[in-house]
Design a protein around this motif. Structure first.
Motif, PDB file in Angstrom:
ATOM      1  N   CYS A 120      13.792   1.384 -92.196  1.00  0.00           N
ATOM      2  CA  CYS A 120      13.125   0.275 -91.520  1.00  0.00           C
ATOM      3  C   CYS A 120      11.613   0.484 -91.558  1.00  0.00           C
ATOM      4  CB  CYS A 120      13.591   0.219 -90.066  1.00  0.00           C
ATOM      5  SG  CYS A 120      15.354  -0.120 -89.909  1.00  0.00           S
ATOM      6  N   PRO A 121      10.833  -0.550 -91.219  1.00  0.00           N
ATOM      7  CA  PRO A 121       9.377  -0.377 -91.170  1.00  0.00           C
ATOM      8  C   PRO A 121       8.980   0.748 -90.215  1.00  0.00           C
ATOM      9  CG  PRO A 121       9.950  -2.692 -91.021  1.00  0.00           C
ATOM     10  CD  PRO A 121      11.233  -1.921 -90.915  1.00  0.00           C
ATOM     11  N   THR A 154      15.899  -2.842 -84.973  1.00  0.00           N
ATOM     12  CA  THR A 154      16.909  -2.645 -83.937  1.00  0.00           C
ATOM     13  C   THR A 154      18.274  -2.523 -84.611  1.00  0.00           C
ATOM     14  OG1 THR A 154      17.212  -5.023 -83.642  1.00  0.00           O
ATOM     15  CG2 THR A 154      15.649  -3.927 -82.166  1.00  0.00           C
ATOM     16  N   HIS A 155      19.085  -1.658 -84.040  1.00  0.00           N
ATOM     17  CA  HIS A 155      20.456  -1.457 -84.504  1.00  0.00           C
ATOM     18  C   HIS A 155      21.369  -1.755 -83.322  1.00  0.00           C
ATOM     19  CE1 HIS A 155      19.500   0.686 -88.280  1.00  0.00           C
ATOM     20  NE2 HIS A 155      18.438   1.100 -87.613  1.00  0.00           N
ATOM     21  N   ASN A 156      22.307  -2.637 -83.517  1.00  0.00           N
ATOM     22  CA  ASN A 156      23.292  -2.939 -82.492  1.00  0.00           C
ATOM     23  C   ASN A 156      24.688  -2.932 -83.116  1.00  0.00           C
ATOM     24  OD1 ASN A 156      21.623  -3.472 -80.098  1.00  0.00           O
ATOM     25  ND2 ASN A 156      20.811  -5.124 -81.356  1.00  0.00           N
ATOM     26  N   THR A 166      18.323   9.206 -82.333  1.00  0.00           N
ATOM     27  CA  THR A 166      18.822   7.984 -81.718  1.00  0.00           C
ATOM     28  C   THR A 166      18.201   6.778 -82.426  1.00  0.00           C
ATOM     29  OG1 THR A 166      17.063   8.028 -80.070  1.00  0.00           O
ATOM     30  CG2 THR A 166      19.136   9.086 -79.460  1.00  0.00           C
ATOM     31  N   LEU A 167      18.835   5.650 -82.299  1.00  0.00           N
ATOM     32  CA  LEU A 167      18.364   4.419 -82.929  1.00  0.00           C
ATOM     33  C   LEU A 167      17.948   3.414 -81.868  1.00  0.00           C
ATOM     34  CD1 LEU A 167      21.247   4.026 -85.548  1.00  0.00           C
ATOM     35  CD2 LEU A 167      18.916   4.843 -85.980  1.00  0.00           C
ATOM     36  N   ASN A 168      16.941   2.611 -82.172  1.00  0.00           N
ATOM     37  CA  ASN A 168      16.565   1.517 -81.278  1.00  0.00           C
ATOM     38  C   ASN A 168      17.711   0.513 -81.263  1.00  0.00           C
ATOM     39  OD1 ASN A 168      14.014   2.617 -80.890  1.00  0.00           O
ATOM     40  ND2 ASN A 168      13.112   1.448 -82.552  1.00  0.00           N
TER      41      ASN A 168
END
Length: 181
Positions: A120-121, A154-156, A166-168
């Motif tokens: 990702c950016p 973002t990751h959902n 961890t991921l946003n």
């Protein structure tokens, strides 16, 4: 493009247009002269252009095998990808190479990334990138600790393996084997 198969060393170039791809299969060997199957670039105002002219790439039920990256997204590019498969991208860029001045919104959902990276950016001002309901797995020998990187996305509901950071986002599953056969 619909139900098209492209061979090695070929690239789809989209400049200031809308590219819609449905059930397209692309196979690229990274050892060939061209290392990315899709290149998309818009045109910002200035240098002869009187207004911003964006490029939109929409992909559904596509398979992109190889490339590094599979999709280069330059300035003013937005992409919407669903129900697709990205596999065996190179280790430099992975599935996407996002320009430093994209300034657009992009989303990937219900897509599988196998033996590829999702980068990702890493700086603000590059637009937003939303990843949801994807499987992102890198089982290559020597795979990095993080298969998904970058802070401005973002990751959902993504399943990501391996992933040490961890991921946003929310409701992600990290380091679980999806049991591909």
């Amino acid at each position: 493009l619909e139900r098209v198969t492209l061979g090695d060393n070929q690239t789809i170039v989209a400049e200031t247009c809308e590219l819609q791809m449905t059930q397209v299969k692309l196979h690229i060997l990274t050892t060939q002269g061209v290392n990315y199957p899709i290149s998309a670039v818009g045109e910002p105002a200035g240098n002869g252009a009187t207004m911003d002219r964006a490029t939109t790439v929409t992909m559904d039920r596509c398979v992109i095998d190889g490339g590094d990256p599979a999709l280069f997204a330059g300035v003013l590019v937005s992409f919407q990808i669903t129900n697709s498969v990205f596999l065996n991208q190179g280790t430099t860029h992975g599935a996407f190479q996002l320009s430093g001045s994209r300034l657009t919104t992009s989303a990937v959902s219900f897509t599988t990334f196998f033996n590829s990276l999702l980068q990702c950016p890493t700086t603000s001002g590059n637009g937003s990138f939303a990843s949801a309901d994807n499987i992102i797995v890198n089982q290559r020998s020597g795979a990095p600790a993080d298969t998904a990187t970058g802070t401005y996305c973002t990751h959902n509901y993504d399943l990501v393996k391996p992933q040490s950071s961890t991921l946003n986002g929310a409701n992600n599953i990290l380091n679980m084997d999806p049991k591909f056969t």
